[in-house]
Scaffold this motif. Structure first.
Motif, PDB file in Angstrom:
ATOM      1  N   ARG A  24      -4.287  -8.327   1.644  1.00 40.36           N
ATOM      2  CA  ARG A  24      -5.231  -7.980   2.738  1.00 40.36           C
ATOM      3  C   ARG A  24      -6.379  -8.965   2.769  1.00 40.36           C
ATOM      4  O   ARG A  24      -6.856  -9.318   3.756  1.00 40.36           O
ATOM      5  CB  ARG A  24      -5.513  -6.642   2.513  1.00 40.36           C
ATOM      6  CG  ARG A  24      -6.462  -6.089   3.725  1.00 40.36           C
ATOM      7  CD  ARG A  24      -6.835  -4.575   3.567  1.00 40.36           C
ATOM      8  NE  ARG A  24      -7.532  -4.338   4.940  1.00 40.36           N
ATOM      9  CZ  ARG A  24      -7.706  -3.111   5.491  1.00 40.36           C
ATOM     10  NH1 ARG A  24      -6.925  -2.196   4.832  1.00 40.36           N
ATOM     11  NH2 ARG A  24      -8.477  -2.979   6.557  1.00 40.36           N
ATOM     12  N   ARG A  52       0.901  -1.161  -0.111  1.00 42.06           N
ATOM     13  CA  ARG A  52      -0.128   0.043   0.038  1.00 42.06           C
ATOM     14  C   ARG A  52       0.789   1.090  -0.100  1.00 42.06           C
ATOM     15  O   ARG A  52       0.604   2.090  -0.787  1.00 42.06           O
ATOM     16  CB  ARG A  52      -1.008  -0.116   1.220  1.00 42.06           C
ATOM     17  CG  ARG A  52      -1.845   1.133   1.227  1.00 42.06           C
ATOM     18  CD  ARG A  52      -2.277   1.401   2.729  1.00 42.06           C
ATOM     19  NE  ARG A  52      -1.165   1.372   3.555  1.00 42.06           N
ATOM     20  CZ  ARG A  52      -1.237   2.246   4.713  1.00 42.06           C
ATOM     21  NH1 ARG A  52      -2.291   2.617   5.217  1.00 42.06           N
ATOM     22  NH2 ARG A  52      -0.066   2.152   5.534  1.00 42.06           N
ATOM     23  N   ASP A  53       1.931   1.134   0.669  1.00 44.20           N
ATOM     24  CA  ASP A  53       2.764   2.396   0.833  1.00 44.20           C
ATOM     25  C   ASP A  53       3.449   2.738  -0.697  1.00 44.20           C
ATOM     26  O   ASP A  53       3.834   3.508  -0.939  1.00 44.20           O
ATOM     27  CB  ASP A  53       3.817   2.331   1.927  1.00 44.20           C
ATOM     28  CG  ASP A  53       3.044   2.503   3.364  1.00 44.20           C
ATOM     29  OD1 ASP A  53       1.984   2.933   3.424  1.00 44.20           O
ATOM     30  OD2 ASP A  53       3.649   2.034   4.542  1.00 44.20           O
ATOM     31  N   GLY A  88      -0.972  -1.261  -5.507  1.00 48.17           N
ATOM     32  CA  GLY A  88      -2.311  -1.083  -5.000  1.00 48.17           C
ATOM     33  C   GLY A  88      -3.057  -2.642  -5.239  1.00 48.17           C
ATOM     34  O   GLY A  88      -3.705  -3.040  -3.985  1.00 48.17           O
ATOM     35  N   ALA A 134      -1.471  -4.849  -2.711  1.00 48.95           N
ATOM     36  CA  ALA A 134      -2.066  -4.845  -1.370  1.00 48.95           C
ATOM     37  C   ALA A 134      -3.441  -5.178  -1.103  1.00 48.95           C
ATOM     38  O   ALA A 134      -3.722  -5.723  -0.081  1.00 48.95           O
ATOM     39  CB  ALA A 134      -1.806  -3.302  -1.111  1.00 48.95           C
TER      40      ALA A 134
END
Length: 161
Positions: free
Chosen positions: A153, A55-56, A146, A149
């Motif tokens: 998740r 995400r970062d 993204g 990520a």
């Protein structure tokens, strides 16, 4: 426009630059956005010793794309008329006797470009050629990061159940 035609060329040079107001707005919005995203990204990078999350990485790539795009838009901005800016860029002087006339000046925000075209066929772009490909690559990297990520998740959420 009538008032502008009555002014001397020196006054017109300072007041009628032909700037695209949207490009000015992009620069004004992009600088605080970049500062805010930098402030958001800096603490996790400093405090975490482990690997950076996807995400970062996505946010970092998006921020870098915005910075490169803002640089490209900044290259389009002129402090003088398009004619003077183009002539100075090509010849080093605003007035040069015996030069072919400037036929067109075109500014574009997507893709970022600011071109001058002369009657002899020469075209000059104020925006470096690397800006648009860099924005595309960085945006693709942001989308890919993204997506990874989101997938990681979701996998972690399924494992927790």
């Amino acid at each position: 426009m009538l008032l502008t035609a009555a002014l001397s060329p020196a006054v017109r040079l300072a007041t009628d630059t032909g700037q695209n107001p949207v490009s000015m707005l992009i620069v004004i919005v992009a600088v605080p956005a970049l500062l805010g995203l930098g402030a958001y990204l800096l603490p996790p990078f400093v405090t975490r010793r482990s690997a950076v999350t996807w995400r970062d990485v996505a946010v970092l790539c998006g921020t870098a794309a915005l910075a490169v795009y803002a640089y490209g838009v900044l290259c389009c901005l002129r402090l003088e008329s398009a004619y003077h800016a183009c002539m100075i860029e090509r010849y080093g002087r605003p007035e040069m006797p015996g030069t072919p006339p400037l036929t067109s000046n075109h500014d574009s925000l997507i893709p970022v470009s600011s071109t001058c075209t002369w009657a002899d066929g020469r075209t000059l772009d104020f925006v470096p050629w690397v800006v648009n490909p860099a924005v595309v690559v960085l945006l693709l990297a942001a989308v890919a990061s993204g997506a990874v990520a989101v997938r990681r998740r979701a996998e972690a959420g399924r494992r927790a159940e």
